[in-house]
Design a protein around this motif. Structure first.
Motif, PDB file in Angstrom:
ATOM      1  N   CYS A  30       0.804  -1.263   0.003  1.00  8.87           N
ATOM      2  CA  CYS A  30      -0.113   0.110  -0.097  1.00  8.87           C
ATOM      3  C   CYS A  30       0.898   1.255  -0.226  1.00  8.87           C
ATOM      4  CB  CYS A  30      -0.859   0.071   1.217  1.00  8.87           C
ATOM      5  SG  CYS A  30      -2.095  -1.078   1.354  1.00  8.87           S
ATOM      6  N   SER A  31       0.179   2.338  -0.496  1.00  9.61           N
ATOM      7  CA  SER A  31       0.924   3.667  -0.256  1.00  9.61           C
ATOM      8  C   SER A  31       0.294   4.338   0.578  1.00  9.61           C
ATOM      9  CB  SER A  31       0.846   4.450  -1.653  1.00  9.61           C
ATOM     10  OG  SER A  31       1.402   3.517  -2.571  1.00  9.61           O
ATOM     11  N   VAL A  32       1.035   5.294   1.363  1.00 13.46           N
ATOM     12  CA  VAL A  32       0.571   6.208   2.347  1.00 13.46           C
ATOM     13  C   VAL A  32      -0.277   7.654   1.640  1.00 13.46           C
ATOM     14  CG1 VAL A  32       1.167   7.939   4.430  1.00 13.46           C
ATOM     15  CG2 VAL A  32       2.222   5.525   4.331  1.00 13.46           C
ATOM     16  N   SER A  33      -1.425   7.786   1.844  1.00 13.54           N
ATOM     17  CA  SER A  33      -1.976   8.992   1.251  1.00 13.54           C
ATOM     18  C   SER A  33      -2.268   9.946   2.485  1.00 13.54           C
ATOM     19  CB  SER A  33      -3.380   8.627   0.813  1.00 13.54           C
ATOM     20  OG  SER A  33      -4.081   7.925   1.605  1.00 13.54           O
ATOM     21  N   TYR A  34      -2.059   9.775   3.547  1.00 18.81           N
ATOM     22  CA  TYR A  34      -2.016  10.767   4.772  1.00 18.81           C
ATOM     23  C   TYR A  34      -1.433  10.435   5.881  1.00 18.81           C
ATOM     24  CZ  TYR A  34      -4.200  13.936   8.136  1.00 18.81           C
ATOM     25  OH  TYR A  34      -4.364  14.733   9.346  1.00 18.81           O
ATOM     26  N   ASP A  35      -0.569  11.011   6.420  1.00 21.93           N
ATOM     27  CA  ASP A  35       0.096  10.817   7.816  1.00 21.93           C
ATOM     28  C   ASP A  35      -0.022  12.147   8.602  1.00 21.93           C
ATOM     29  OD1 ASP A  35       1.419  10.018   9.886  1.00 21.93           O
ATOM     30  OD2 ASP A  35       3.160   9.223   8.956  1.00 21.93           O
ATOM     31  N   GLY A  36      -1.133  12.299   9.792  1.00 24.53           N
ATOM     32  CA  GLY A  36      -0.978  13.488  10.263  1.00 24.53           C
ATOM     33  C   GLY A  36      -1.993  13.470  11.458  1.00 24.53           C
ATOM     34  N   GLU A  37      -2.383  14.421  11.806  1.00 23.40           N
ATOM     35  CA  GLU A  37      -3.261  14.643  13.018  1.00 23.40           C
ATOM     36  C   GLU A  37      -4.479  15.349  12.547  1.00 23.40           C
ATOM     37  OE1 GLU A  37      -1.482  16.282  16.453  1.00 23.40           O
ATOM     38  OE2 GLU A  37      -0.058  14.678  16.645  1.00 23.40           O
ATOM     39  N   PRO A  38      -5.563  14.801  12.176  1.00 24.78           N
ATOM     40  CA  PRO A  38      -6.828  15.591  11.902  1.00 24.78           C
ATOM     41  C   PRO A  38      -7.351  16.634  12.948  1.00 24.78           C
ATOM     42  CG  PRO A  38      -7.184  13.306  12.250  1.00 24.78           C
ATOM     43  CD  PRO A  38      -5.998  13.236  12.076  1.00 24.78           C
ATOM     44  N   MET A  39      -6.948  16.004  14.495  1.00 29.53           N
ATOM     45  CA  MET A  39      -7.307  16.822  15.464  1.00 29.53           C
ATOM     46  C   MET A  39      -6.162  16.666  16.379  1.00 29.53           C
ATOM     47  SD  MET A  39     -10.291  14.356  17.048  1.00 29.53           S
ATOM     48  CE  MET A  39     -10.233  14.405  18.801  1.00 29.53           C
ATOM     49  N   PRO A  40      -5.732  17.757  17.278  1.00 32.72           N
ATOM     50  CA  PRO A  40      -4.429  17.696  18.098  1.00 32.72           C
ATOM     51  C   PRO A  40      -4.388  16.613  18.940  1.00 32.72           C
ATOM     52  CG  PRO A  40      -5.530  20.023  17.821  1.00 32.72           C
ATOM     53  CD  PRO A  40      -6.533  18.938  17.185  1.00 32.72           C
ATOM     54  N   GLY A  41      -3.214  15.750  18.839  1.00 34.18           N
ATOM     55  CA  GLY A  41      -2.930  14.695  19.540  1.00 34.18           C
ATOM     56  C   GLY A  41      -3.582  13.428  19.175  1.00 34.18           C
ATOM     57  N   SER A  42      -4.135  13.412  17.935  1.00 34.32           N
ATOM     58  CA  SER A  42      -4.775  11.900  17.430  1.00 34.32           C
ATOM     59  C   SER A  42      -4.248  11.617  16.025  1.00 34.32           C
ATOM     60  CB  SER A  42      -6.263  12.254  17.402  1.00 34.32           C
ATOM     61  OG  SER A  42      -6.771  12.433  18.508  1.00 34.32           O
ATOM     62  N   ARG A  43      -3.074  11.286  16.019  1.00 30.80           N
ATOM     63  CA  ARG A  43      -2.395  10.796  14.566  1.00 30.80           C
ATOM     64  C   ARG A  43      -2.965   9.708  13.951  1.00 30.80           C
ATOM     65  NH1 ARG A  43       3.209   7.891  14.106  1.00 30.80           N
ATOM     66  NH2 ARG A  43       3.432   7.862  11.609  1.00 30.80           N
ATOM     67  N   ILE A  44      -3.262   9.594  12.892  1.00 31.85           N
ATOM     68  CA  ILE A  44      -3.616   8.669  12.146  1.00 31.85           C
ATOM     69  C   ILE A  44      -2.807   8.385  10.847  1.00 31.85           C
ATOM     70  CG2 ILE A  44      -6.142   8.783  12.816  1.00 31.85           C
ATOM     71  CD1 ILE A  44      -6.854   9.862  10.012  1.00 31.85           C
ATOM     72  N   VAL A  45      -2.781   7.284  10.180  1.00 34.64           N
ATOM     73  CA  VAL A  45      -2.306   7.184   8.899  1.00 34.64           C
ATOM     74  C   VAL A  45      -3.196   6.208   7.879  1.00 34.64           C
ATOM     75  CG1 VAL A  45      -0.436   5.917   7.591  1.00 34.64           C
ATOM     76  CG2 VAL A  45       0.168   6.902   9.968  1.00 34.64           C
ATOM     77  N   GLU A  46      -3.307   6.981   6.587  1.00 30.41           N
ATOM     78  CA  GLU A  46      -4.172   6.403   5.799  1.00 30.41           C
ATOM     79  C   GLU A  46      -3.520   5.709   4.686  1.00 30.41           C
ATOM     80  OE1 GLU A  46      -8.165   8.399   4.257  1.00 30.41           O
ATOM     81  OE2 GLU A  46      -6.746   8.652   2.530  1.00 30.41           O
ATOM     82  N   VAL A  47      -3.610   4.413   4.444  1.00 28.30           N
ATOM     83  CA  VAL A  47      -2.748   3.665   3.243  1.00 28.30           C
ATOM     84  C   VAL A  47      -4.043   2.929   2.370  1.00 28.30           C
ATOM     85  CG1 VAL A  47      -1.134   3.111   4.799  1.00 28.30           C
ATOM     86  CG2 VAL A  47      -2.864   1.393   4.665  1.00 28.30           C
ATOM     87  N   ALA A  48      -3.782   2.756   1.116  1.00 25.63           N
ATOM     88  CA  ALA A  48      -4.387   2.328   0.135  1.00 25.63           C
ATOM     89  C   ALA A  48      -3.580   1.504  -1.013  1.00 25.63           C
ATOM     90  CB  ALA A  48      -5.082   3.449  -0.616  1.00 25.63           C
ATOM     91  N   PRO A  49      -4.001   0.493  -1.505  1.00 26.19           N
ATOM     92  CA  PRO A  49      -3.489  -0.310  -2.439  1.00 26.19           C
ATOM     93  C   PRO A  49      -3.272   0.634  -3.712  1.00 26.19           C
ATOM     94  CG  PRO A  49      -5.381  -1.767  -1.611  1.00 26.19           C
ATOM     95  CD  PRO A  49      -5.251  -0.271  -1.024  1.00 26.19           C
ATOM     96  N   PRO A  50      -2.379   0.402  -4.437  1.00 27.55           N
ATOM     97  CA  PRO A  50      -2.641   1.091  -5.832  1.00 27.55           C
ATOM     98  C   PRO A  50      -3.721   1.010  -6.812  1.00 27.55           C
ATOM     99  CG  PRO A  50      -0.502  -0.221  -5.426  1.00 27.55           C
ATOM    100  CD  PRO A  50      -1.485  -0.654  -4.687  1.00 27.55           C
ATOM    101  N   GLY A  51      -4.514   2.074  -7.171  1.00 23.63           N
ATOM    102  CA  GLY A  51      -5.585   1.953  -7.960  1.00 23.63           C
ATOM    103  C   GLY A  51      -6.925   1.759  -7.024  1.00 23.63           C
ATOM    104  N   SER A  52      -6.960   1.842  -5.569  1.00 19.14           N
ATOM    105  CA  SER A  52      -8.133   1.478  -4.961  1.00 19.14           C
ATOM    106  C   SER A  52      -8.614   3.061  -4.526  1.00 19.14           C
ATOM    107  CB  SER A  52      -7.638   0.814  -3.591  1.00 19.14           C
ATOM    108  OG  SER A  52      -8.750   0.728  -2.690  1.00 19.14           O
ATOM    109  N   ASP A  53     -10.123   2.974  -4.634  1.00 19.22           N
ATOM    110  CA  ASP A  53     -10.737   4.302  -4.200  1.00 19.22           C
ATOM    111  C   ASP A  53     -11.022   4.261  -2.993  1.00 19.22           C
ATOM    112  OD1 ASP A  53     -10.824   5.275  -7.037  1.00 19.22           O
ATOM    113  OD2 ASP A  53     -12.604   4.277  -7.245  1.00 19.22           O
ATOM    114  N   VAL A  54     -10.659   3.199  -2.125  1.00 22.89           N
ATOM    115  CA  VAL A  54     -11.013   2.871  -0.849  1.00 22.89           C
ATOM    116  C   VAL A  54      -9.928   2.714   0.247  1.00 22.89           C
ATOM    117  CG1 VAL A  54     -12.242   1.454   0.930  1.00 22.89           C
ATOM    118  CG2 VAL A  54     -13.183   1.922  -1.401  1.00 22.89           C
ATOM    119  N   ALA A  55      -9.554   3.705   1.164  1.00 21.17           N
ATOM    120  CA  ALA A  55      -8.251   3.416   1.847  1.00 21.17           C
ATOM    121  C   ALA A  55      -8.625   2.711   3.304  1.00 21.17           C
ATOM    122  CB  ALA A  55      -7.812   5.030   2.082  1.00 21.17           C
ATOM    123  N   ILE A  56      -7.488   2.581   3.763  1.00 21.36           N
ATOM    124  CA  ILE A  56      -7.597   1.766   5.140  1.00 21.36           C
ATOM    125  C   ILE A  56      -6.859   2.889   6.123  1.00 21.36           C
ATOM    126  CG2 ILE A  56      -6.765   0.223   6.899  1.00 21.36           C
ATOM    127  CD1 ILE A  56      -6.332  -1.581   4.270  1.00 21.36           C
TER     128      ILE A  56
END
Length: 121
Positions: A30-56
């Motif tokens: 998978c590739s990382v599409s987001y790595d950050g804090e959407p709200m302070p102190g709450s880090r998340i990482v969004e990954v998705a397989p190549p070509g996928s419209d749905v992320a994890i």
């Protein structure tokens, strides 16, 4: 009437965010599409397989970010009113509007599974 337009992502609680990110990227490709804090102190990482419209979305266990299926809607305000009128359990009294994040709110299905509506741009 605002409807669900697509599935954006599904979240997965993980015990170690960096270890899980390595697994999903290095082992599963998978590739990382987001790595950050959407709200302070709450880090998340969004990954998705190549070509996928749905992320994890990888969420640390115990995070304030809900474990949920994230859905897109054309009008979060209308969807909030419609879902509320249907007697669904909503976790936000009103649509959340945070800087840099689409308008959203969270709720549960009849079995208690977490869902989040995010308004498309």
């Amino acid at each position: 009437m605002a409807k669900t337009t697509k599935i954006l992502s599904v979240s997965v609680p993980v015990s170690d965010l960096d270890e899980a990110t390595r697994f999903y990227t290095e082992v599963l490709g998978c590739s990382v599409s987001y790595d950050g804090e959407p709200m302070p102190g709450s880090r998340i990482v969004e990954v998705a397989p190549p070509g996928s419209d749905v992320a994890i979305v990888l969420i640390p266990e115990g995070s304030e970010i809900p474990v949920a299926i994230r859905l897109e809607t054309s009008d979060a305000e209308e969807a909030h009113e419609r879902i509320s009128a249907a007697g669904v359990t909503i976790h936000n009294d009103e649509v959340l509007r945070w800087p840099g994040v689409p308008p959203m709110f969270s709720f549960t299905d009849p079995d208690g599974n977490g869902l989040v509506y995010l308004q498309d741009d």
